[in-house]
Scaffold this active site. Structure first.
Site, PDB file in Angstrom:
ATOM      1  N   PHE A 417     -12.375 -99.510  26.140  1.00  0.00           N
ATOM      2  CA  PHE A 417     -11.590 -99.769  27.345  1.00  0.00           C
ATOM      3  C   PHE A 417     -10.984-101.170  27.263  1.00  0.00           C
ATOM      4  O   PHE A 417     -11.657-102.131  26.877  1.00  0.00           O
ATOM      5  CB  PHE A 417     -12.481 -99.678  28.579  1.00  0.00           C
ATOM      6  CG  PHE A 417     -12.578 -98.300  29.166  1.00  0.00           C
ATOM      7  CD1 PHE A 417     -12.100 -97.193  28.483  1.00  0.00           C
ATOM      8  CD2 PHE A 417     -13.131 -98.104  30.414  1.00  0.00           C
ATOM      9  CE1 PHE A 417     -12.186 -95.918  29.022  1.00  0.00           C
ATOM     10  CE2 PHE A 417     -13.226 -96.841  30.977  1.00  0.00           C
ATOM     11  CZ  PHE A 417     -12.740 -95.742  30.278  1.00  0.00           C
ATOM     12  N   LYS A 418      -9.723-101.277  27.624  1.00  0.00           N
ATOM     13  CA  LYS A 418      -9.047-102.577  27.716  1.00  0.00           C
ATOM     14  C   LYS A 418      -8.987-102.952  29.196  1.00  0.00           C
ATOM     15  O   LYS A 418      -8.123-102.499  29.935  1.00  0.00           O
ATOM     16  CB  LYS A 418      -7.641-102.496  27.121  1.00  0.00           C
ATOM     17  CG  LYS A 418      -6.947-103.845  27.008  1.00  0.00           C
ATOM     18  CD  LYS A 418      -5.571-103.688  26.374  1.00  0.00           C
ATOM     19  CE  LYS A 418      -4.962-105.048  26.076  1.00  0.00           C
ATOM     20  NZ  LYS A 418      -4.816-105.889  27.258  1.00  0.00           N
ATOM     21  N   TYR A 419      -9.944-103.782  29.598  1.00  0.00           N
ATOM     22  CA  TYR A 419     -10.088-104.106  31.011  1.00  0.00           C
ATOM     23  C   TYR A 419      -8.984-105.050  31.488  1.00  0.00           C
ATOM     24  O   TYR A 419      -8.468-105.877  30.723  1.00  0.00           O
ATOM     25  CB  TYR A 419     -11.456-104.732  31.265  1.00  0.00           C
ATOM     26  CG  TYR A 419     -12.599-103.776  31.001  1.00  0.00           C
ATOM     27  CD1 TYR A 419     -13.035-102.888  31.981  1.00  0.00           C
ATOM     28  CD2 TYR A 419     -13.213-103.730  29.750  1.00  0.00           C
ATOM     29  CE1 TYR A 419     -14.072-101.990  31.726  1.00  0.00           C
ATOM     30  CE2 TYR A 419     -14.246-102.842  29.489  1.00  0.00           C
ATOM     31  CZ  TYR A 419     -14.671-101.976  30.477  1.00  0.00           C
ATOM     32  OH  TYR A 419     -15.676-101.089  30.219  1.00  0.00           O
ATOM     33  N   GLU A 583      -6.483-101.223  31.663  1.00  0.00           N
ATOM     34  CA  GLU A 583      -5.092-101.223  31.189  1.00  0.00           C
ATOM     35  C   GLU A 583      -4.814-100.162  30.132  1.00  0.00           C
ATOM     36  O   GLU A 583      -3.671 -99.772  29.930  1.00  0.00           O
ATOM     37  CB  GLU A 583      -4.741-102.583  30.591  1.00  0.00           C
ATOM     38  CG  GLU A 583      -4.660-103.712  31.591  1.00  0.00           C
ATOM     39  CD  GLU A 583      -4.196-104.994  30.932  1.00  0.00           C
ATOM     40  OE1 GLU A 583      -3.206-105.578  31.411  1.00  0.00           O
ATOM     41  OE2 GLU A 583      -4.806-105.401  29.928  1.00  0.00           O
ATOM     42  N   GLY A 584      -5.831 -99.730  29.417  1.00  0.00           N
ATOM     43  CA  GLY A 584      -5.622 -98.783  28.335  1.00  0.00           C
ATOM     44  C   GLY A 584      -6.773 -98.864  27.352  1.00  0.00           C
ATOM     45  O   GLY A 584      -7.933 -99.043  27.744  1.00  0.00           O
TER      46      GLY A 584
END
Length: 823
Positions: A417-419, A583-584
């Site tokens: 996860f791209k926080y 974010e992605g």
């Protein structure tokens, strides 16, 4: 420019404040300390201001541009003491001012001994001579030659001036992690110029309106000044020390003290010194010496002119006498072979210096290492160090999971996860006395320890509770969370926290630390280890932690999914990311060491080749072993751009009182300037427009906005009503990339006579975490355009078509906040 601060230990320990930077450097290098510098270096910036003759200008054309002369002649200067009546020497052209031979020649043909002066330290005039040369060129070769020759001269004649020269050439006072700020506003500089020139407020304002650039204004005003007693030239160590003194002045009366020191500097300046001192004070040198150029020039200078005790040692890094002699001869196979050896030697030295700098970005430690151990021992002497941030690894943007699988094939990877938070590099250490020291740095290497006392408390807990953990450097994301539900909040929530000197009792927004990498553990660097091993160490030594009391941040690992689980699992994981508040995804190669086909797009042609992708931690590199797939990459052109506002037009209709549209630019590292790419008038709220007017006001902020172009920007066919000082980075998205007859961005790459532009650009948010030099560059623009063309979605035409002006409610929040999130 930055403020110096020593290590920030936690409340359990105190560290002594070290020696002042320049004094510490000289002490280590075996040179005299600053407080014992020869009188000539500091005497000229002390003592009372002398009587000034502000007579009419004489022989101005010999040293000033015609526009400066015209501006001066239009001003009525007060007449006090006439030069011919007193017979004094001009401080701008007195006999004590040194002159220098050209610096833009081939370094192999340059003789450092050709520069003559009789002073105990290097005169500042050598730097201003270099600045003049740099300001007249856009050629990277000329820039590198000039910087290399300046540094060679200092290495040969005055090594003690190397450190201050490096900082002054790079328009800084210290490394990025030390917050050394001059704290000088335009009014202080204006009052100092007025004090030493005798000009009235009206005359100075008239000169400013005509010339624009503060350095040009000071040069024009000072060129008329005559003193009864000529001043000795300014010396580099003295100028640097005065600037440090200015940065340390705080409290009541500090403004007046700063003004007095600036006035004394300007009074002692000769010729071009005045122009570039004021540009330094204004933090706008207007020359093309960027960080990359400085490192290359320093590497070449040391390679050609090693300290005497290291000459002949470490032959891989130092240029041999045989090569020097051969380079002066006509061509031939043997000569060409030796010149190839020269290039190889330069390349080795440049790579070494870059490797050292990205892991330990401190000119003072690097300069000390060069003078004491030479290039051969530099990597061991200036290594990865606790308390000094390394440049982070960066991710390469990708458009889809299909593209990622095509790139990586069957190589194992982890999807994380791209926080949506703030990237943080956390340093923790237990000292010999048992005290704990903590430092927290942003993606931009700025010290933000005082912003997060709850993370300091977390680090104290980690080190107290684990007898096997003594020191570490973590890469992580700080995210706002709901302490009751553990739910991740938006970045907007995190941005509401105070930025400095936060007290535990004042915290209203709890945070969590999502750790995703470890670069250093218990005295050992892990940079060369593959990601699989680093991740294993992270999960073994840093277990998730939820505090039982408030005031302590919680620790988590990033949520992840392995490629071994299968493609369907990765697709499901991606869909989960899309549906969450992150974010992605970040896709990270676990093992590396395989040759993977990647697209290598040079400037003039495209070719495909295979190259190894290591899974090691690569500081300051946008590596293909780390790939990022953001939610907004699936729409429009996919990739977002980080652009710099450099100008604007007067708005019309409802926006008549605001700047709209705004001219945006890429950063071109080759030319060292900003290159306009498009206008933008979408995505802004009324509140944002108002704050934009406050930041770029022709009346309130003369140093940020001007009717004439005075900053290093190429606007191509754009002609904005006003020009902005490049000072911030905005994230922008658009519909597609188009060929443009107006933009000069990447001209020659896509078309011989057209540049590239962004159609229908829309403001997403400000990027405070990015420096100006980290803005998108022409190579990235070309890559996005080529990808677009390969999909058949490229559009020809003029980018000056219909500019959309849409205010979508779901973007309002993003438009009104500043962003500190990950790249």
């Amino acid at each position: 420019m930055a403020a110096r601060s020593g290590p920030s230990p936690s409340k359990r320990s105190k560290t002594s404040s070290g020696q002042p930077r320049i004094e510490q450097f000289f002490h280590v290098a075996g040179a005299v300390k600053v407080d014992h510098l020869p009188s000539g270096s500091l005497a000229q910036v002390a003592g009372p201001v002398e009587i000034i003759d502000v007579d009419l200008f004489e022989d101005l054309d010999a040293f000033a541009p015609s526009r400066i002369k015209e501006a001066q002649e239009s001003i009525d200067y007060p007449l006090t003491l006439r030069r011919q009546e007193i017979g004094v020497t001009s401080s701008g052209s007195g006999s004590t001012a040194p002159s220098f031979s050209p610096l833009d020649v081939d370094p192999l043909l340059y003789d450092p001994e050709s520069q003559k002066w009789s002073f105990s330290a290097t005169p500042y005039a050598l730097l201003s001579h270099a600045f003049v040369t740099l300001a007249r060129t856009r050629s990277r070769n000329v820039i590198l030659n000039c910087l290399t020759n300046v540094l060679r001269t200092i290495l040969v004649k005055d090594p003690n001036s190397l450190l201050p020269a490096l900082y002054l050439l790079s328009n800084s006072l210290g490394p990025p992690y030390e917050s050394v700020e001059l704290g000088i506003g335009p009014s202080v500089i204006s009052q100092a110029i007025q004090q030493i020139s005798g000009l009235s407020n009206v005359a100075l304002k008239k000169l400013g309106n005509s010339l624009g650039d503060p350095g040009d204004v000071a040069f024009a005003a000072k060129s008329k000044v005559r003193t009864l007693v000529p001043h000795a030239p300014l010396l580099i160590p003295g100028v640097y020390k005065v600037l440090l003194d200015i940065s340390q002045m705080k409290g009541s009366g500090a403004t007046k003290q700063k003004q007095n020191l600036v006035s004394k500097l300007l009074l002692s300046a000769h010729g071009e010194d005045t122009r570039y001192l004021v540009r330094t004070l204004s933090q706008n040198l207007r020359v093309g010496a960027v960080r990359t150029s400085m490192l290359v020039a320093l590497a070449r200078a040391v390679s050609l002119t090693p300290p005497k005790e290291h000459a002949g040692v470490d032959s891989n890094y130092y240029v041999s006498t045989q090569i020097r002699l051969a380079s002066r001869q006509p061509g031939g196979d043997s000569v060409n072979a030796l010149k190839s050896e020269l290039v190889a030697t330069f390349t080795q030295a440049e790579k070494l210096l870059r490797r050292v700098y990205v892991k330990h970005p401190s000119y003072e430690h690097i300069a000390t290492g060069i003078l004491t151990v030479g290039l051969g021992g530099l990597e061991n002497a200036v290594a990865l160090t606790l308390g000094i941030p390394l440049h982070p690894t960066l991710g390469s943007p990708m458009r889809s999971l299909d593209q990622i699988y095509n790139l990586l094939g069957d190589q194992p990877f982890s999807a994380e996860f791209k926080y949506d938070g703030q990237r943080a590099q956390i340093h923790g250490m237990v000292g010999e006395d048992g005290g704990i020291s903590v430092k927290i740095f942003s993606r931009h290497l700025e010290d933000m320890t005082s912003k997060y006392p709850d993370i300091i408390a977390l680090v104290e807990h980690l080190l107290d509770s684990s007898p096997t953990l003594t020191s570490f450097i973590l890469d992580s994301e700080i995210v706002a969370i709901d302490p009751e539900t553990d739910k991740v909040k938006s970045f907007q929530e995190l941005s509401n926290r105070a930025r400095k000197n936060v007290q535990l009792t004042d915290i209203r927004i709890a945070v969590g630390v999502y750790a995703f990498d470890v670069m250093y553990l218990n005295g050992q660097s892990l940079l060369e280890e593959p990601f699989r091993k680093r991740r294993g160490v992270l999960r073994s030594f840093f277990l998730p932690f939820t505090p039982e009391r408030s005031g302590v941040a919680r620790l988590s690992h990033v949520e992840s999914c392995e490629s071994a689980a299968g493609r369907e699992a990765i697709i499901e994981f991606w869909e989960k990311a899309v549906g969450s508040s992150c974010e992605g995804l970040m896709i990270k190669l676990l093992d590396g060491n395989e040759n993977i086909a990647i697209e290598d797009i040079p400037k003039k042609k495209t070719k495909s080749r295979r190259k190894p992708l290591p899974a090691t931690y690569e500081p300051d590199k946008r590596t293909a072993a780390w790939l990022k797939l953001k939610k907004d990459y699936v729409d429009g052109i996919g990739d977002s751009f980080d652009l710099v506002p450099i100008g604007a037009w007067h708005g019309s209709g409802r926006k008549a009182e605001w700047w709209s549209p705004v001219l945006l630019a890429l950063w071109d590292p080759e030319s060292g300037q900003f290159v306009a790419i498009c206008k933008c008038m979408s995505g802004f709220t009324d509140a944002f427009y108002k704050s934009l007017n406050e930041r770029y006001s022709l009346t309130e902020s003369p140093g940020m906005c001007s009717k004439i172009s005075q900053w290093e920007c190429s606007t191509g066919g754009y002609r904005p009503d006003v020009y902005f000082k490049p000072s911030e980075v905005w994230e922008i998205r658009g519909a597609d990339i188009t060929l443009s007859p107006i933009s000069v961005a990447a001209r020659g790459n896509a078309s011989s006579d057209r540049g590239l532009s962004i159609r229908f650009p829309r403001f997403i948010r400000a990027r405070e975490d990015k420096s100006l030099e980290q803005a998108s560059n022409p190579d990235f623009l070309v890559r996005v355009w080529k990808n677009q063309q390969s999909r058949g979605t490229g559009k020809e035409g003029n980018d000056e078509g219909d500019l959309l002006d849409v205010d979508l409610s779901d973007q309002d929040a993003a438009s009104e906040v500043d962003s500190d999130d990950l790249d």
